[in-house]
Design an enzyme around this catalytic site. Structure first.
Site, mmCIF file in Angstrom:
data_model
loop_
_atom_site.group_PDB
_atom_site.id
_atom_site.type_symbol
_atom_site.label_atom_id
_atom_site.label_comp_id
_atom_site.label_asym_id
_atom_site.label_seq_id
_atom_site.Cartn_x
_atom_site.Cartn_y
_atom_site.Cartn_z
ATOM 1 N N LYS A 184 39.536 37.190 27.341
ATOM 2 C CA LYS A 184 40.159 37.110 26.424
ATOM 3 C C LYS A 184 40.510 36.018 25.697
ATOM 4 O O LYS A 184 41.562 35.547 25.352
ATOM 5 C CB LYS A 184 41.422 37.590 27.055
ATOM 6 C CG LYS A 184 42.557 38.254 26.113
ATOM 7 C CD LYS A 184 42.337 39.730 25.484
ATOM 8 C CE LYS A 184 43.084 40.003 24.537
ATOM 9 N NZ LYS A 184 42.651 41.258 23.748
ATOM 10 N N TYR A 235 46.035 35.319 39.681
ATOM 11 C CA TYR A 235 46.540 35.318 41.195
ATOM 12 C C TYR A 235 47.042 34.465 42.129
ATOM 13 O O TYR A 235 47.835 34.585 43.050
ATOM 14 C CB TYR A 235 45.250 36.107 41.995
ATOM 15 C CG TYR A 235 45.135 37.594 41.775
ATOM 16 C CD1 TYR A 235 45.027 38.327 40.437
ATOM 17 C CD2 TYR A 235 44.940 38.432 43.116
ATOM 18 C CE1 TYR A 235 44.984 39.571 40.613
ATOM 19 C CE2 TYR A 235 44.744 39.792 42.866
ATOM 20 C CZ TYR A 235 44.564 40.396 41.619
ATOM 21 O OH TYR A 235 44.371 41.719 41.629
ATOM 22 N N ASP A 259 39.563 43.968 26.677
ATOM 23 C CA ASP A 259 39.960 45.211 26.264
ATOM 24 C C ASP A 259 38.697 46.138 25.642
ATOM 25 O O ASP A 259 38.474 47.266 26.135
ATOM 26 C CB ASP A 259 40.816 45.242 25.052
ATOM 27 C CG ASP A 259 40.569 44.284 24.024
ATOM 28 O OD1 ASP A 259 39.801 43.395 24.340
ATOM 29 O OD2 ASP A 259 41.270 44.244 22.882
ATOM 30 N N ASP A 313 38.085 48.788 39.425
ATOM 31 C CA ASP A 313 38.486 50.202 39.629
ATOM 32 C C ASP A 313 37.716 51.060 38.724
ATOM 33 O O ASP A 313 37.546 52.231 38.909
ATOM 34 C CB ASP A 313 39.763 50.242 39.776
ATOM 35 C CG ASP A 313 40.486 49.918 40.980
ATOM 36 O OD1 ASP A 313 39.759 49.024 41.880
ATOM 37 O OD2 ASP A 313 41.722 50.211 41.442
ATOM 38 N N ASP A 356 39.877 42.516 38.834
ATOM 39 C CA ASP A 356 40.399 43.694 39.636
ATOM 40 C C ASP A 356 40.414 45.000 38.839
ATOM 41 O O ASP A 356 40.302 46.144 39.388
ATOM 42 C CB ASP A 356 41.838 43.215 39.870
ATOM 43 C CG ASP A 356 42.797 44.249 40.740
ATOM 44 O OD1 ASP A 356 42.159 44.810 41.798
ATOM 45 O OD2 ASP A 356 43.776 44.369 40.411
HETATM 46 C C1 IPM Z 1 41.492 44.770 45.270
HETATM 47 C C2 IPM Z 1 42.849 44.976 45.670
HETATM 48 C C3 IPM Z 1 43.582 43.674 45.925
HETATM 49 C C4 IPM Z 1 43.611 43.097 44.754
HETATM 50 C C5 IPM Z 1 45.033 44.025 46.175
HETATM 51 C C6 IPM Z 1 45.151 44.911 47.431
HETATM 52 C C7 IPM Z 1 45.773 42.765 46.535
HETATM 53 O O1 IPM Z 1 43.434 45.563 44.698
HETATM 54 O O2 IPM Z 1 40.826 44.095 46.369
HETATM 55 O O3 IPM Z 1 40.843 45.057 44.311
HETATM 56 O O4 IPM Z 1 44.397 42.972 43.803
HETATM 57 O O5 IPM Z 1 42.655 42.031 44.706
HETATM 58 MG MG MG Z 2 41.884 46.131 43.117
#
Ligand code: IPM
Ligand code: MG
Length: 358
Positions: free
Chosen positions: A193, A142, A225, A253, A249
């Site tokens: 990885k 990032y 993975d 999710d 990240d």
């Molecule tokens: C998160 C979001 C952010 C990230 C984006 C909005 C930049 O997806 O906080 O997980 O990738 O860190």
């Molecule tokens: Mg995110």
């Protein structure tokens, strides 16, 4: 008790809607528990671009540095898609994380028993699920330089990023994860990885070194993975997961969805002194902005994390978490967690119900 300052950054799209509910909840516990919390507001993301031309204005960073904690809604949206890359709303979020050195991102994925049927997995796989993802937040691909989009000699363009982690960056996030594991089930899985990427070969080596300081914690390693697969196959095998910025990240999710909805998941981003920024794991949801249907619970639960980690008010944090559980017991559901037989409510009604339960 000394006054504590919380900086509130509502952000964009559903950000202000969910923040309004979280602030109601914070005001209520502030009164109930006499916490002496003072709120201040600032701009970040698209809201800041509209107000100042920049996604993370200096004024916001100054206020943030002076605050004991920061509560953030969500940033971004199609309105700002056309803007230059370094001025996009997401850049505001990345800049404030970096400016405050909030390297430790704690993302708990906890299954509320009331929501077992909202999960995309069968209830037997997720009931009782309680995972903590510890994501490195200010390094890795990032932030790695050099980065950009350049034109090659043949005229073709090439996008490039740099994935790197210094030993000190790995050490501090590993320690945070081991500390977190110590107060949980004492199992830590480091995700990398290292079959391909040198940056994560070093990651694995340093995590191994730090594990010597925590002999009680059982350390395992998993390629990313496989970790993604295991999360949807047998998620309850995990206690704490530690990983770099990008893998964290993605995996957070995935873990979120196991619990029924990303609309339920809070997060804390901490610096080395425990000063932190608290935000829901979900984004700014432009598709439902302004409709009053967004789930405010992730932001409300972020307030609970803030009280626990940065404001030393664990009883108030417990009270909020119990209140959320009790509105779920009462059958109240926003659209994202709605199932047959429950009562569908909007953002404001959900917030009010939590306040009443307090
Ligand atoms: C998160 C979001 C952010 C990230 C984006 C909005 C930049 O997806 O906080 O997980 O990738 O860190
Ligand atoms: Mg995110």
């Amino acid at each position: 008790m000394k006054n504590r300052r919380v900086l509130v950054l509502p952000g964009d799209n559903i950000g202000p809607e969910i923040i309004a509910e979280a602030v109601k909840v914070l005001d209520r516990v502030n009164d109930n528990f006499e916490l002496n919390i003072d709120l201040e507001y600032g701009d970040l993301g698209g809201a800041a671009i509209d107000a100042t031309g920049e996604p993370c204005p200096e004024a916001t960073v100054i206020k943030a540095k002076a605050a004991d904690a920061i509560l953030l809604g969500a940033v971004g949206g199609p309105k700002w898609d056309g803007i230059e890359r370094h001025l996009r709303p997401e850049k505001g979020l990345l800049n404030i994380r970096s400016a405050l050195d909030l390297f430790g991102n704690l993302r708990p994925a906890i299954m509320y028993p009331q929501l077992a049927h909202a999960s995309s997995l069968k209830a037997e796989f997720v009931s009782g699920l309680d995972i903590l993802i510890v994501r490195e937040l200010v390094g890795g691909i990032y932030f790695g330089e050099p980065r950009g989009i350049r034109t090659l000699n043949n005229g073709e363009r090439e996008g490039f990023n740099t994935y790197k982690y210094a030993e000190s960056e790995i050490r501090r996030i590993a320690r945070m994860a081991f500390e977190a594991a110590m107060v949980r089930d004492k199992r830590l899985c480091s995700v990398d990885k290292s079959n391909v990427l040198e940056a994560t070969i070093l990651w694995r080596e340093i995590v191994e070194q730090i594990s010597l300081e925590y002999p009680e914690v059982e350390l395992s390693h998993m390629y990313v993975d496989n970790a993604a697969m295991q999360l949807v196959k047998e998620p309850k095998q995990f206690d704490v997961i530690v990983t770099g910025n990008m893998f964290g990240d993605i995996l957070s999710d995935t873990a979120a969805m196991l619990t029924g909805s990303i609309g339920m998941l809070p997060s804390a981003s901490l610096d080395k002194n425990g000063v932190g920024m608290y935000e829901p794991c979900h984004g700014s949801a432009p598709d439902i902005a302004g409709e009053g249907v967004a789930n405010p619970l992730a932001t409300i639960l972020s307030v609970a994390m803030m009280l626990r980690y940065s404001l030393n008010a664990p009883s108030a944090a417990d009270a909020i978490e119990s209140a959320v559980s009790s509105v779920l017991d009462d059958g109240l559901r926003t659209g994202d967690i709605f199932t047959e037989g429950m009562t569908k409510v909007g953002t404001v009604d959900m917030g009010n119900a939590v306040v009443r339960a307090l």
